[in-house]
Write an enzyme that holds these catalytic residues in place. Sequence first.
Site, PDB file in Angstrom:
ATOM      1  N   SER A  43     -11.212  -1.596   7.139  1.00  0.00           N
ATOM      2  CA  SER A  43     -10.974  -0.278   7.736  1.00  0.00           C
ATOM      3  C   SER A  43      -9.818   0.495   7.112  1.00  0.00           C
ATOM      4  CB  SER A  43     -10.739  -0.420   9.241  1.00  0.00           C
ATOM      5  OG  SER A  43     -11.951  -0.658   9.907  1.00  0.00           O
ATOM      6  N   LYS A  46     -10.573   3.974   6.104  1.00  0.00           N
ATOM      7  CA  LYS A  46     -10.461   5.138   6.978  1.00  0.00           C
ATOM      8  C   LYS A  46      -9.264   6.021   6.627  1.00  0.00           C
ATOM      9  CE  LYS A  46     -12.862   3.025  10.921  1.00  0.00           C
ATOM     10  NZ  LYS A  46     -12.997   1.594  10.660  1.00  0.00           N
ATOM     11  N   SER A 100      -9.646   2.492  15.333  1.00  0.00           N
ATOM     12  CA  SER A 100     -10.487   2.118  14.192  1.00  0.00           C
ATOM     13  C   SER A 100     -11.977   2.192  14.526  1.00  0.00           C
ATOM     14  CB  SER A 100     -10.131   0.710  13.678  1.00  0.00           C
ATOM     15  OG  SER A 100     -10.471   0.576  12.315  1.00  0.00           O
ATOM     16  N   LYS A 216      -2.285   1.473   9.240  1.00  0.00           N
ATOM     17  CA  LYS A 216      -3.703   1.246   9.528  1.00  0.00           C
ATOM     18  C   LYS A 216      -4.016  -0.224   9.328  1.00  0.00           C
ATOM     19  CE  LYS A 216      -7.802   2.427  10.699  1.00  0.00           C
ATOM     20  NZ  LYS A 216      -7.860   1.097  11.347  1.00  0.00           N
TER      21      LYS A 216
END
Length: 233
Positions: A43, A46, A100, A216
């Site tokens: 992720s 992202k 997420s 993140k």
Amino acid sequence: VASDEDTIDGPTLNGATAAGLFDVNSCGTLYSKGVHERLAPASLTKVMTALVALKYGHLDDTITASSSVNNMESGAQVVGIKEGDRLTLDQAMHAMLIYSGNDAAIVIAEYISGSVDDFCTLMNEEALKLGATNTNFVNPHGLSAEGHYTTAYDLYLIFNEAVKFDKFKEIIAMTDYQTTYSDRDGNSKELNITNSNLYLSGDRSMPAGVTVLGGKTGTTNQAGSCLILLSSD
């Protein structure tokens, strides 16, 4: 440009395939290990999705989710967006970066480019502009897929560009988020999420002398556990 060899004496990162520590003020590389190795980013993908959305989208625009949000693989992290739901880009960005949500990433991609494939083309074009030459994205969320890869160094380039946007820094620093959006019939849906970053949630203590400002997380079976952080010391 970072080397694949360790640049300073530092901790042994047992089990870590790649890692980098970069000074964003001097653009210096303080530590590097395998930073040019192509790996699945989970992720952390992202971050690129958010960067493209902030560059080309309008946060107040309302998006209607398509049937694509229903096509998530079993066990994928989602916030529960359904076909016909209506929410703003700002709400979708929070859902994607804080919790997420893979469904939120799909919503954003289709809003910006009309299709996931076209959005990935745009992601890769923007990555190349930043010098991220060892990167290829085939989806906007980071679920494992053939040909989807980047490097620790390329992620540094992408993340460093994303933090130029105040909205990005604001979202990744949030511990939680609450909002209300509408389903296809106009009924209200509540969204209450907490940050997957354990430093921000308080589940993990920050290293001595370091303040984690945001970041993140990402985890898949193929990629393992992934993390990118903005911090001050």
